[in-house]
Design a protein around this motif. Structure first.
Motif, PDB file in Angstrom:
ATOM      1  N   ASP A  62       0.844  -1.199   0.000  1.00  0.00           N
ATOM      2  CA  ASP A  62       0.000   0.000   0.000  1.00  0.00           C
ATOM      3  C   ASP A  62       0.880   1.251   0.000  1.00  0.00           C
ATOM      4  O   ASP A  62       1.565   1.541   0.985  1.00  0.00           O
ATOM      5  CB  ASP A  62      -0.896  -0.028   1.250  1.00  0.00           C
ATOM      6  CG  ASP A  62      -1.828   1.176   1.301  1.00  0.00           C
ATOM      7  OD1 ASP A  62      -1.889   1.929   0.298  1.00  0.00           O
ATOM      8  OD2 ASP A  62      -2.494   1.371   2.336  1.00  0.00           O
ATOM      9  N   VAL A  63       0.873   1.956  -1.112  1.00  0.00           N
ATOM     10  CA  VAL A  63       1.608   3.230  -1.183  1.00  0.00           C
ATOM     11  C   VAL A  63       0.637   4.335  -1.625  1.00  0.00           C
ATOM     12  O   VAL A  63       0.987   5.237  -2.382  1.00  0.00           O
ATOM     13  CB  VAL A  63       2.846   3.145  -2.125  1.00  0.00           C
ATOM     14  CG1 VAL A  63       3.977   2.366  -1.475  1.00  0.00           C
ATOM     15  CG2 VAL A  63       2.501   2.528  -3.469  1.00  0.00           C
ATOM     16  N   SER A  64      -0.587   4.239  -1.092  1.00  0.00           N
ATOM     17  CA  SER A  64      -1.657   5.140  -1.529  1.00  0.00           C
ATOM     18  C   SER A  64      -1.348   6.620  -1.274  1.00  0.00           C
ATOM     19  O   SER A  64      -1.749   7.479  -2.062  1.00  0.00           O
ATOM     20  CB  SER A  64      -2.959   4.757  -0.830  1.00  0.00           C
ATOM     21  OG  SER A  64      -2.735   4.660   0.573  1.00  0.00           O
ATOM     22  N   GLU A  65      -0.609   6.914  -0.195  1.00  0.00           N
ATOM     23  CA  GLU A  65      -0.309   8.332   0.088  1.00  0.00           C
ATOM     24  C   GLU A  65       0.612   8.909  -0.990  1.00  0.00           C
ATOM     25  O   GLU A  65       0.522  10.086  -1.322  1.00  0.00           O
ATOM     26  CB  GLU A  65       0.318   8.492   1.477  1.00  0.00           C
ATOM     27  CG  GLU A  65      -0.623   8.106   2.614  1.00  0.00           C
ATOM     28  CD  GLU A  65      -1.994   8.776   2.500  1.00  0.00           C
ATOM     29  OE1 GLU A  65      -2.054  10.010   2.442  1.00  0.00           O
ATOM     30  OE2 GLU A  65      -3.004   8.041   2.455  1.00  0.00           O
ATOM     31  N   PHE A  66       1.483   8.075  -1.531  1.00  0.00           N
ATOM     32  CA  PHE A  66       2.406   8.533  -2.576  1.00  0.00           C
ATOM     33  C   PHE A  66       1.695   8.613  -3.927  1.00  0.00           C
ATOM     34  O   PHE A  66       1.990   9.486  -4.744  1.00  0.00           O
ATOM     35  CB  PHE A  66       3.637   7.624  -2.628  1.00  0.00           C
ATOM     36  CG  PHE A  66       4.398   7.629  -1.328  1.00  0.00           C
ATOM     37  CD1 PHE A  66       5.283   8.651  -1.029  1.00  0.00           C
ATOM     38  CD2 PHE A  66       4.177   6.654  -0.371  1.00  0.00           C
ATOM     39  CE1 PHE A  66       5.959   8.690   0.188  1.00  0.00           C
ATOM     40  CE2 PHE A  66       4.842   6.678   0.849  1.00  0.00           C
ATOM     41  CZ  PHE A  66       5.730   7.701   1.136  1.00  0.00           C
ATOM     42  N   GLU A  67       0.735   7.702  -4.140  1.00  0.00           N
ATOM     43  CA  GLU A  67      -0.032   7.747  -5.392  1.00  0.00           C
ATOM     44  C   GLU A  67      -0.753   9.090  -5.536  1.00  0.00           C
ATOM     45  O   GLU A  67      -0.932   9.597  -6.630  1.00  0.00           O
ATOM     46  CB  GLU A  67      -1.070   6.611  -5.436  1.00  0.00           C
ATOM     47  CG  GLU A  67      -0.466   5.240  -5.647  1.00  0.00           C
ATOM     48  CD  GLU A  67      -1.532   4.135  -5.729  1.00  0.00           C
ATOM     49  OE1 GLU A  67      -2.737   4.450  -5.855  1.00  0.00           O
ATOM     50  OE2 GLU A  67      -1.160   2.957  -5.652  1.00  0.00           O
ATOM     51  N   LYS A  68      -1.166   9.678  -4.398  1.00  0.00           N
ATOM     52  CA  LYS A  68      -1.884  10.968  -4.455  1.00  0.00           C
ATOM     53  C   LYS A  68      -1.036  12.058  -5.094  1.00  0.00           C
ATOM     54  O   LYS A  68      -1.554  13.020  -5.635  1.00  0.00           O
ATOM     55  CB  LYS A  68      -2.271  11.419  -3.035  1.00  0.00           C
ATOM     56  CG  LYS A  68      -3.373  10.598  -2.408  1.00  0.00           C
ATOM     57  CD  LYS A  68      -3.619  11.096  -0.995  1.00  0.00           C
ATOM     58  CE  LYS A  68      -4.617  10.220  -0.261  1.00  0.00           C
ATOM     59  NZ  LYS A  68      -4.641  10.501   1.189  1.00  0.00           N
ATOM     60  N   ILE A  69       0.284  11.919  -4.978  1.00  0.00           N
ATOM     61  CA  ILE A  69       1.167  12.916  -5.610  1.00  0.00           C
ATOM     62  C   ILE A  69       1.978  12.263  -6.747  1.00  0.00           C
ATOM     63  O   ILE A  69       3.122  12.615  -7.012  1.00  0.00           O
ATOM     64  CB  ILE A  69       2.073  13.633  -4.577  1.00  0.00           C
ATOM     65  CG1 ILE A  69       2.804  12.633  -3.668  1.00  0.00           C
ATOM     66  CG2 ILE A  69       1.272  14.609  -3.750  1.00  0.00           C
ATOM     67  CD1 ILE A  69       3.884  13.285  -2.812  1.00  0.00           C
ATOM     68  N   ASP A  70       1.312  11.307  -7.397  1.00  0.00           N
ATOM     69  CA  ASP A  70       1.810  10.708  -8.636  1.00  0.00           C
ATOM     70  C   ASP A  70       3.083   9.888  -8.473  1.00  0.00           C
ATOM     71  O   ASP A  70       3.868   9.742  -9.426  1.00  0.00           O
ATOM     72  CB  ASP A  70       2.032  11.793  -9.721  1.00  0.00           C
ATOM     73  CG  ASP A  70       0.782  12.618  -9.959  1.00  0.00           C
ATOM     74  OD1 ASP A  70      -0.326  12.046  -9.896  1.00  0.00           O
ATOM     75  OD2 ASP A  70       0.893  13.835 -10.188  1.00  0.00           O
ATOM     76  N   GLY A  71       3.289   9.366  -7.288  1.00  0.00           N
ATOM     77  CA  GLY A  71       4.479   8.542  -7.057  1.00  0.00           C
ATOM     78  C   GLY A  71       4.156   7.064  -7.204  1.00  0.00           C
ATOM     79  O   GLY A  71       3.138   6.583  -6.706  1.00  0.00           O
ATOM     80  N   ALA A  72       5.036   6.362  -7.877  1.00  0.00           N
ATOM     81  CA  ALA A  72       4.886   4.911  -8.024  1.00  0.00           C
ATOM     82  C   ALA A  72       6.019   4.203  -7.284  1.00  0.00           C
ATOM     83  O   ALA A  72       6.930   4.844  -6.756  1.00  0.00           O
ATOM     84  CB  ALA A  72       4.907   4.542  -9.507  1.00  0.00           C
ATOM     85  N   LEU A  73       5.963   2.874  -7.260  1.00  0.00           N
ATOM     86  CA  LEU A  73       6.961   2.098  -6.491  1.00  0.00           C
ATOM     87  C   LEU A  73       8.398   2.389  -6.920  1.00  0.00           C
ATOM     88  O   LEU A  73       9.255   2.642  -6.084  1.00  0.00           O
ATOM     89  CB  LEU A  73       6.728   0.593  -6.679  1.00  0.00           C
ATOM     90  CG  LEU A  73       5.632  -0.100  -5.896  1.00  0.00           C
ATOM     91  CD1 LEU A  73       5.764  -1.606  -6.102  1.00  0.00           C
ATOM     92  CD2 LEU A  73       5.687   0.221  -4.419  1.00  0.00           C
ATOM     93  N   THR A  74       8.648   2.347  -8.238  1.00  0.00           N
ATOM     94  CA  THR A  74      10.049   2.522  -8.657  1.00  0.00           C
ATOM     95  C   THR A  74      10.557   3.937  -8.377  1.00  0.00           C
ATOM     96  O   THR A  74      11.760   4.148  -8.248  1.00  0.00           O
ATOM     97  CB  THR A  74      10.256   2.233 -10.173  1.00  0.00           C
ATOM     98  OG1 THR A  74       9.528   3.198 -10.925  1.00  0.00           O
ATOM     99  CG2 THR A  74       9.825   0.834 -10.537  1.00  0.00           C
ATOM    100  N   CYS A  75       9.634   4.901  -8.286  1.00  0.00           N
ATOM    101  CA  CYS A  75      10.054   6.308  -8.077  1.00  0.00           C
ATOM    102  C   CYS A  75      10.775   6.487  -6.754  1.00  0.00           C
ATOM    103  O   CYS A  75      11.553   7.416  -6.579  1.00  0.00           O
ATOM    104  CB  CYS A  75       8.855   7.247  -8.029  1.00  0.00           C
ATOM    105  SG  CYS A  75       7.683   7.010  -9.322  1.00  0.00           S
TER     106      CYS A  75
END
Ligand code: CIR
Length: 258
Positions: free
Chosen positions: A240-253
């Motif tokens: 779960d990286v939902s907080e990062f997804e909100k600012i367009d961040g993905a796993l590899t980023c």
């Protein structure tokens, strides 16, 4: 397994909620983001990467996304040019930490821009996405460096505007030779030497995975993609990286693997 051993990571800044974003997907809960980041780091360690961690940089809300300031090709470290003023300066710390590991370090010497999220590296081939952040001039300059200093070829193509970066819709799993790619941009990879595995467009960031051997981590909440990856033989763990997804961040980023 291939030789990638280390993963550079940077803790999330207190200012993470001021991170850049394409649309408003809600406030970022920094406390929750820190927990998610810790779990992400643990998952990388479980995959077998040795972490090189450096502390949060509150002056740069997006500094957790360490993938963007650099590109690595074997013993060559290329420091890139970030397009947005808000992110410029992040590359200084990344360079300081990474440079000692590489025999060749070079700056992208161009008036153009390239961000690491737009550079997907296959077996000795760069795929460079022209995007909101990476332009033709930057891509051309990087392709020249790749050819002259590392002997890598490049393919350059435009990506749809729904993606911030190319890697929001594609990732290469080097140990297995699988290219996980959103079906919307599959056509750009015609003729690649690896095995493309198309995943549904509607599962944002589903294609952005990290693996070692058969073990693979992916974003949680992407059931169709998870099924496809499982059927392809990967042992999938979702994170779960939902907080990062909100600012367009993905796993590899959030890591620089080398
Ligand atoms: C930005 O807009 O620059 C950050 N909020 C997100 C960067 C994501 N990085 C990546 O996809 N490589």
């Amino acid at each position: 397994m291939k030789g990638f051993l280390r993963a550079l990571v940077c803790g999330p800044a207190d200012t993470l909620n001021q991170g850049l974003r394409m649309e408003n997907l809600g406030e970022v809960d920094v406390v929750k983001a820190r927990i998610q980041h810790k779990n992400y780091c643990l998952a990388l360690e479980e995959l077998g990467f040795r972490l090189i961690s450096f502390p949060a940089d509150n002056k740069h809300p997006d500094s957790v996304f360490v993938e963007d300031p650099a590109v690595i090709m074997e013993d060559l470290l290329v420091m890139l040019r970030l397009r947005c003023l808000e992110r410029q300066g992040e590359e200084k710390r990344v360079r300081q930490i990474l440079a000692p590991y590489f025999s060749k370090v070079i700056n992208l010497d161009s008036s153009g821009f390239v961000e690491g999220g737009d550079v997907l590296i296959l077996e000795r081939e760069l795929c460079i996405g022209i995007s909101k952040r990476t332009d033709g001039k930057g891509a051309e300059a990087l392709a020249k460096i790749a050819r002259d200093l590392a002997g890598f070829k490049s393919r350059v193509f435009e990506i749809p505007s729904r993606f911030l970066h190319l890697k929001g819709g594609a990732s290469f799993q080097g140990d297995t030779g699988v290219l996980v790619v959103s079906e919307e941009i599959l056509v750009n990879f015609n003729g690649v030497s690896c095995r493309p595995l198309a995943v549904p467009v509607e599962e944002r960031f589903g294609a952005n995975c990290i693996s070692r051997g058969k073990k693979l981590i992916m974003h949680s909440g992407k059931p169709k993609t998870k099924k496809i990856l499982g059927e392809a033989g990967f042992l999938v763990q979702d994170i779960d990286v939902s907080e990062f997804e909100k600012i367009d961040g993905a796993l590899t980023c959030m890591s620089k693997i080398f």
